[in-house]
Design a protein around this motif. Structure first.
Motif, short mmCIF file in Angstrom:
data_model
loop_
_atom_site.label_atom_id
_atom_site.label_comp_id
_atom_site.label_asym_id
_atom_site.label_seq_id
_atom_site.Cartn_x
_atom_site.Cartn_y
_atom_site.Cartn_z
N UNK A 286 0.83 -1.22 0.00
CA UNK A 286 0.00 0.00 0.00
C UNK A 286 0.85 1.26 0.00
N UNK A 287 0.40 2.27 -0.71
CA UNK A 287 1.10 3.55 -0.72
C UNK A 287 0.81 4.31 0.58
N UNK A 288 1.63 5.32 0.86
CA UNK A 288 1.47 6.07 2.11
C UNK A 288 0.17 6.84 2.15
N UNK A 289 -0.21 7.46 1.03
CA UNK A 289 -1.34 8.37 1.06
C UNK A 289 -2.65 7.70 0.66
N UNK A 290 -2.68 7.11 -0.52
CA UNK A 290 -3.94 6.57 -1.04
C UNK A 290 -4.26 5.17 -0.60
N UNK A 291 -3.26 4.44 -0.02
CA UNK A 291 -3.45 3.08 0.48
C UNK A 291 -3.74 2.06 -0.62
N UNK A 292 -3.55 2.45 -1.88
CA UNK A 292 -3.70 1.49 -2.97
C UNK A 292 -2.50 0.55 -2.98
N UNK A 293 -2.75 -0.73 -3.23
CA UNK A 293 -1.67 -1.71 -3.28
C UNK A 293 -1.05 -1.65 -4.68
N UNK A 294 0.23 -1.30 -4.76
CA UNK A 294 0.89 -1.17 -6.05
C UNK A 294 1.98 -2.23 -6.18
N UNK A 295 2.22 -2.63 -7.43
CA UNK A 295 3.32 -3.54 -7.76
C UNK A 295 4.08 -2.91 -8.92
N UNK A 296 5.37 -2.64 -8.71
CA UNK A 296 6.18 -1.99 -9.73
C UNK A 296 7.62 -2.46 -9.61
N UNK A 297 8.35 -2.38 -10.71
CA UNK A 297 9.78 -2.63 -10.67
C UNK A 297 10.20 -4.08 -10.64
N UNK A 298 9.30 -5.03 -10.92
CA UNK A 298 9.70 -6.44 -10.95
C UNK A 298 10.48 -6.79 -12.21
N UNK A 299 10.31 -5.99 -13.27
CA UNK A 299 11.05 -6.23 -14.50
C UNK A 299 10.75 -7.60 -15.09
N UNK A 300 11.80 -8.25 -15.62
CA UNK A 300 11.61 -9.54 -16.29
C UNK A 300 11.35 -10.68 -15.31
N UNK A 301 11.43 -10.41 -14.01
CA UNK A 301 11.15 -11.43 -13.00
C UNK A 301 9.67 -11.47 -12.62
N UNK A 302 8.83 -10.68 -13.29
CA UNK A 302 7.46 -10.52 -12.82
C UNK A 302 6.67 -11.84 -12.79
N UNK A 303 6.78 -12.66 -13.83
CA UNK A 303 5.99 -13.89 -13.85
C UNK A 303 6.51 -14.92 -12.85
N UNK A 304 7.82 -14.95 -12.64
CA UNK A 304 8.38 -15.86 -11.63
C UNK A 304 7.93 -15.46 -10.23
N UNK A 305 7.82 -14.16 -9.97
CA UNK A 305 7.46 -13.69 -8.63
C UNK A 305 5.96 -13.51 -8.43
N UNK A 306 5.15 -13.73 -9.47
CA UNK A 306 3.70 -13.55 -9.33
C UNK A 306 3.08 -14.43 -8.25
N UNK A 307 3.43 -15.73 -8.14
CA UNK A 307 2.86 -16.52 -7.03
C UNK A 307 3.24 -15.99 -5.66
N UNK A 308 4.47 -15.47 -5.52
CA UNK A 308 4.87 -14.85 -4.25
C UNK A 308 4.01 -13.64 -3.95
N UNK A 309 3.82 -12.75 -4.94
CA UNK A 309 3.02 -11.55 -4.73
C UNK A 309 1.59 -11.92 -4.38
N UNK A 310 1.04 -12.95 -5.04
CA UNK A 310 -0.31 -13.40 -4.73
C UNK A 310 -0.41 -13.87 -3.28
N UNK A 311 0.59 -14.62 -2.83
CA UNK A 311 0.59 -15.08 -1.45
C UNK A 311 0.70 -13.94 -0.45
N UNK A 312 1.48 -12.92 -0.79
CA UNK A 312 1.60 -11.75 0.08
C UNK A 312 0.27 -11.02 0.19
N UNK A 313 -0.39 -10.81 -0.96
CA UNK A 313 -1.69 -10.12 -0.96
C UNK A 313 -2.73 -10.93 -0.18
#
Length: 352
Positions: A286-313
């Motif tokens: 979540x961002x400091x002000x709007x509290x929206x959950x953002x995902x940025x900067x994963x680059x070419x690792x995004x699909x490998x890390x998608x299950x991790x991000x899903x588990x975190x959420x």
């Protein structure tokens, strides 16, 4: 309200956004609404994802290594032949980049990645990393609609009627959304103010290209540490690449990174707007002000890390995963020195 009753809106048009939405629904029993523009048949196909990227932080390398095999197995259940083994070249030319390259090579070797010794060249130095998995993100996009339907993800191609509240929840028509995930750069740029984005990333203008099919070269993917340029060649022979273009020099940067003679024929190009975290490390939470959950900067690792991000959420991550996510929080002030990565912005004068 139980976790199973929560409704989550994933906003984004990228393969990562689609994958994240499907994983939250199928693997974590969340009620998911995917808000994504209709696919554009004339758009550039997405750059392939990889199971390795230039990373200096051992915590992130460990996370990637731990999640690569399970993620590849999960992806192969969606698209059976989605990945293949390739060799990747990482190149540096300036003194700062070569020092970073040496560190990356030793860190990769320490975690069991097959990285060859650093090779000195007339341009600087490079390292070959072998047996990296190249993941066909475009094939995932093509298989996405049927898979998402099977996971009971409600896919809507218009965001008209989405009203986001200050606490990060929203309403979509008569539907209450308990959590909104901005899952790619386009979604973040559409729904967040520029000054709030500036608290965790800078907005950069890039150019993406596709070539006519080429015979496979020595390296099927590569990175230029000095400029941030990246390329990958998929199994159809098409090379896809992207480079920063704030100064109009994206095409020379791409040609320099490819180092092919004769140069491949350019088949398509497009302008891109990308978010680059100021410290070079992924941003999520979540961002400091709007509290929206953002995902940025994963680059070419995004699909490998998608299950991790899903588990975190879904609040089903392990202790070490939670610590890693907390250290990469969007609400932390930049630069986050404990996790900062080498990136072109660190090179004197910025990207070359």
């Amino acid at each position: 309200m139980t976790e199973q009753a929560k409704t989550v809106a994933v906003v984004g048009a990228s393969p990562f956004a689609w994958l994240l939405a499907g994983l939250l629904a199928s693997d974590h029993s969340r009620a998911i609404v995917l808000l994504s523009p209709a696919p554009n048949p004339h758009a550039l196909r997405p750059l392939p994802a990889l199971s390795f990227a230039p990373v200096t932080r051992p915590e992130t390398l460990s996370i990637v290594l731990d999640h690569a095999r399970p993620a590849l197995r999960r992806l192969s259940r969606i698209v059976p032949a989605i990945s293949e083994r390739i060799d990747v070249r990482i190149e540096g030319r300036t003194a700062e980049a070569i020092v970073a390259l040496s560190h990356m090579r030793h860190a990769a070797e320490g975690f069991g990645y097959p990285a060859d010794p650093m090779e000195k060249t007339a341009r600087g130095a490079n390292v070959k990393v072998r047996d990296v998995r190249l993941i066909d993100a475009a094939a995932l996009h093509e298989a996405g609609p049927a898979w998402l339907a099977g996971a009971n993800v409600a896919v809507l191609h218009s965001v008209d009627g989405l009203s986001i509240r200050r606490d990060g929840s929203a309403r979509f028509g008569a539907t209450t959304i308990d959590q909104v995930i901005l899952a790619d750069d386009g979604a973040i740029l559409q729904w967040m103010d520029a000054d709030e984005i500036a608290s965790f990333a800078r907005i950069e203008h890039w150019t993406g290209i596709e070539t006519a099919p080429q015979r496979p070269g020595r390296y099927r993917a590569g990175f230029d540490l000095d400029t941030g340029t990246v390329f990958a060649q998929s199994s159809d022979g098409i090379i896809r690449a992207a480079a920063r273009d704030d100064d109009g020099k994206a095409l020379p940067r791409i040609a320099d990174c490819l180092s092919l003679d004769p140069a491949p024929r350019l088949a398509a190009r497009a302008s891109l707007t990308r978010l680059c975290p100021d410290d070079g490390a992924p941003v999520l939470g979540p961002t400091r002000r709007g509290k929206l959950f953002v995902v940025a900067g994963l680059g070419v690792l995004d699909l490998i890390l998608a299950p991790l991000v899903a588990g975190i959420i879904a609040e089903q991550a392990s202790g070490l995963e939670i610590e890693w996510a907390a250290a990469h929080g969007a609400d932390l002030r930049q630069p986050r020195r404990d996790i900062a990565e080498f990136h072109p912005g660190l090179v004197a004068g910025g990207a070359q």
